[in-house]
Design a protein around this motif. Structure first.
Motif, short mmCIF file in Angstrom:
data_model
loop_
_atom_site.label_atom_id
_atom_site.label_comp_id
_atom_site.label_asym_id
_atom_site.label_seq_id
_atom_site.Cartn_x
_atom_site.Cartn_y
_atom_site.Cartn_z
N CYS A 350 0.84 -1.19 0.00
CA CYS A 350 0.00 0.00 0.00
C CYS A 350 0.88 1.24 0.00
O CYS A 350 2.09 1.15 0.23
N CYS A 352 1.16 3.75 2.19
CA CYS A 352 1.76 4.17 3.46
C CYS A 352 2.95 3.30 3.83
O CYS A 352 3.90 3.77 4.45
N ASP A 358 0.29 -4.89 7.51
CA ASP A 358 -1.14 -4.60 7.58
C ASP A 358 -1.60 -4.22 8.99
O ASP A 358 -2.67 -3.63 9.16
N CYS A 361 -1.52 -0.35 9.02
CA CYS A 361 -1.76 0.33 7.74
C CYS A 361 -2.78 1.46 7.93
O CYS A 361 -3.80 1.29 8.59
N CYS A 363 -3.99 3.17 5.17
CA CYS A 363 -4.61 3.38 3.87
C CYS A 363 -6.05 2.85 3.87
O CYS A 363 -6.36 1.84 4.52
N ARG A 368 -5.63 1.12 -1.27
CA ARG A 368 -4.84 -0.11 -1.47
C ARG A 368 -5.15 -0.74 -2.82
O ARG A 368 -4.25 -1.20 -3.52
N ARG A 369 -6.44 -0.77 -3.17
CA ARG A 369 -6.81 -1.36 -4.45
C ARG A 369 -6.22 -0.56 -5.62
O ARG A 369 -5.75 -1.13 -6.60
N TYR A 371 -3.56 1.29 -5.55
CA TYR A 371 -2.10 1.16 -5.58
C TYR A 371 -1.66 -0.12 -6.27
O TYR A 371 -0.88 -0.10 -7.22
#
Length: 506
Positions: A350, A352, A358, A361, A363, A368-369, A371
Motif C-alpha cells: 500500500c 503508506c 497490515d 496500515c 490506507c 490499497r486497491r 495502488y
C-alpha cells in the motif's frame, strides 16, 4: 583506376549483414555523394574521412566521388564505416593497392586527426562476418579484445589510418588484440545475507530452477530487494551460445565491460520506477536501441517498487514475457531484439508502507486497491511465483548472526534441477521448464494423473485460475519435482505450485 571496393558490416538490431563499400572517382566538379540508405551520422562521414585522409599525410582526390554501400536496400547507421570508406577512396584514386585487404572486413570510426576510434556493436559485426565466410577483420584497437572472443577469425587492431595505410602499402605491422583480462568479474551479493524469509527463499529457488517469473509483496525491510538482487547468484553461468547473445546486446548498447571476455554471469537490469516505455523495451530515433528487457536477456529484469511504475511501461512487458522477443517499428524500419528474461517484481502492499505491514496500515481499502491495481491482472497472470513476505521478527534477525544457506549451495541444487529438465526436453530445444508450451505438458506422455490435478481443474472451472495459469502451475510442479529429485510431479508438487501461484491472493 577509378573504382575500388572493400568489405564492412552493418547492423540491423543484433543481426549483422556484410556490406560492400564501393567508391567511384569520376572526372567532374569535386563533390562527394553517399548512397545506400545512410543515416545522419553516416552522411557526415564525408567530412570526417576527408579530414582524416589529409591529416594522415595522404592526398585527397579532387574528383567527383560516389560512395555506395551495398546492399542499397539495407539501412546503414553509425560511424563504423568510416575506415572502410577511406580505404575505398584511396584505392579508387590509385594511392593505395587494395590487394592486402581482399576478403578483409574493416570496421572503425575516424577522428579528424586520422585516429581510429572504437564503435558499438563490434562483437555481433564480427560474428556476422564469420558466418559470411570471412576469416580476417581489422577493427579499432580499443575493440580488438572484444572481437577476438569470436572463434574462427583472425583479428588485427589499428589505432590510426596512417598505420593501416602503412600496412597495406609497405607491409607495416598491425596490432594484436590485448590478452583477455585474467581476473574473473567480482561475485555478486550472496543469499546467505538474507535473514529469515524461508518462503521467499523457496520461491526464489524454484524460480531459478525453472526459469519462472517471480513477485514479492511485503512491507519495507522484509527482504524483497535483497532476495531479488540475489537471484543471479543462484542461476547457472551462461553457456557459449547464451554468452555470445548477451555480450552482443551489451556491445550494441556500448555497455560491454573492457577485458576481452564474454559475459558469463546472467545479467541483471534494475531500472528506476520512473523508466519510460522506450527505456524498457527499446527505442530511439532511426533504428531503435535495445532497452532494459533486451539487456536482461538470459538474465533478470528486476522492477523494484513495481506499483510505482507507469502503467503503460508495465503493460509493455506483457508481449515480451510471452514471446521472448521485442519488435520495434520505426520510420526507418523494424528492429527485433531478443528479450527472454526472468521478471522479478517487488512491491509494497500500500502507499503508506508501514514496516509492521497490515497491522498498522493507514490506507483506505480503495487506496490499497488503486495502488496494487497498477499491476494489472493480465500482467500478474504471467507471474508464476507470487510470494507474500511478512515483517521480520527480532528472533530472526538475531539468528541471522549465523549465516543462512549460501548462494553456492542453492546454485548446486538449481544446476541439478536444470540438468534434469534439459535431459527431459533434450529433443525439443527448450532450455527450462518455463519454456515448455502448455499443450505439450497436457499430452498423454506428460499428462499428470487426474487425481493429482483435481483441485487445479476445479480452480480452472470456477474461474479462479486462467488457462495460462493452469499451464504455469503445471510447469512449476515439474520444476519442484526436479528440485526434489523426482522423475514426475505428484499431488504435493501441484499443491505447492498452486499455493505459490496464488500467494498474493491468499
Amino acid at each position: 583506376m577509378s573504382y575500388a571496393r572493400v568489405l564492412s558490416v552493418g547492423l540491423v538490431g543484433v543481426t549483422g549483414h556484410l556490406v560492400e563499400v564501393e567508391a567511384d572517382l569520376a572526372v567532374g566538379l569535386p563533390a562527394v555523394a553517399l548512397s545506400g540508405l545512410p543515416d545522419t551520422a553516416l552522411n557526415e562521414a564525408r567530412d570526417r574521412v576527408r579530414a582524416a585522409i589529409v591529416n594522415s599525410g595522404q592526398s585527397w582526390p579532387n574528383r567527383r566521388i560516389t560512395v555506395n554501400l551495398l546492399p542499397a536496400t539495407l539501412p546503414k547507421h553509425g560511424s563504423g564505416f568510416d575506415v572502410a570508406i577511406a580505404c575505398a577512396l584511396l584505392g579508387g584514386s590509385g594511392e593505395l593497392p587494395l590487394a592486402p585487404l581482399d576478403g578483409v572486413v574493416i570496421l572503425g570510426e575516424l577522428g579528424l586527426d586520422g585516429a581510429v576510434r572504437p564503435v558499438r556493436g563490434v562483437l555481433p559485426m564480427v560474428v556476422a562476418a564469420v558466418r559470411a565466410g570471412i576469416t580476417r577483420v581489422v577493427v579499432p584497437l580499443a575493440n580488438a579484445a572484444e572481437a577476438a572472443v569470436v572463434p574462427g577469425v583472425r583479428v588485427r587492431g589499428v589505432d590510426s589510418l596512417h598505420r593501416l595505410v602503412a600496412f597495406v602499402r609497405d607491409g607495416g605491422r598491425l596490432l594484436d588484440p590485448p590478452e583477455p583480462d585474467p581476473l574473473p568479474p567480482p561475485a555478486g551479493p550472496d543469499l546467505a545475507e538474507v535473514a529469515g524469509q524461508g518462503l521467499g527463499r523457496r520461491g526464489l529457488e524454484i524460480a531459478a530452477a525453472g526459469g519462472h517469473h517471480v513477485a514479492f509483496l511485503g512491507p519495507p525491510g522484509a527482504g524483497k530487494t535483497m532476495l531479488a538482487e540475489r537471484l543471479p547468484s543462484i542461476l547457472p553461468p551462461l553457456d557459449d551460445e547464451a554468452a555470445l547473445e548477451v555480450s552482443a546486446l551489451h556491445s550494441i548498447a556500448g555497455l560491454l565491460p573492457p577485458g576481452g571476455r564474454l559475459l558469463r554471469r546472467p545479467p541483471i537490469q534494475a531500472p528506476h520506477h520512473t523508466a519510460t516505455v522506450p527505456s524498457l523495451v527499446g527505442g530511439g530515433s532511426g533504428l531503435a536501441r535495445p532497452g532494459a528487457v533486451s539487456l536482461a536477456h538470459r538474465g533478470v529484469l528486476f522492477l523494484d517498487e513495481a506499483a510505482e511504475f507507469n502503467v503503460r511501461a508495465l503493460e509493455a512487458l506483457r508481449q515480451p514475457l510471452e514471446s521472448g522477443r521485442v519488435l520495434i517499428t520505426r520510420s526507418r524500419g523494424a528492429t527485433e531484439y531478443p528479450a527472454r528474461f526472468q521478471l522479478v517484481l517487488a512491491s509494497n502492499p500500500c502507499p503508506c508502507a508501514k514496516p509492521s505491514g497490515d497491522l498498522s496500515c493507514e490506507c483506505t481499502p480503495l487506496a490499497r486497491r488503486r495502488y496494487l491495481g497498477r499491476l494489472s491482472g493480465p500482467l500478474l497472470d504471467r507471474i508464476d511465483v507470487q510470494v507474500p513476505l511478512v515483517p521480520l521478527r527480532a528472533a530472526e534477525l538475531i539468528a541471522a548472526a549465523t549465516p543462512a544457506e549460501p548462494s553456492a549451495v542453492v546454485a548446486g541444487r538449481v544446476r541439478a534441477a536444470r540438468a534434469a529438465a534439459a535431459q527431459r526436453w533434450a529433443d525439443t530445444g527448450w532450455r527450462v521448464n518455463a519454456d515448455v508450451p502448455g499443450p505439450h505438458l497436457r499430452r498423454a506422455r506428460w499428462r499428470l494423473p487426474a487425481r493429482d490435478t483435481e483441485q487445479l481443474r476445479r480452480s480452472l472451472d470456477t474461474g479462479a485460475l486462467s488457462a495460462r495459469g493452469y499451464d504455469r502451475v503445471l510447469r512449476m510442479a515439474w520444476t519442484i519435482a526436479d528440485l526434489d529429485g523426482r522423475d514426475r510431479p505428484g499431488a504435493g508438487d501441484v499443491a505447492e505450485a498452486s499455493q505459490l501461484r496464488s500467494g498474493w491472493a491468499a
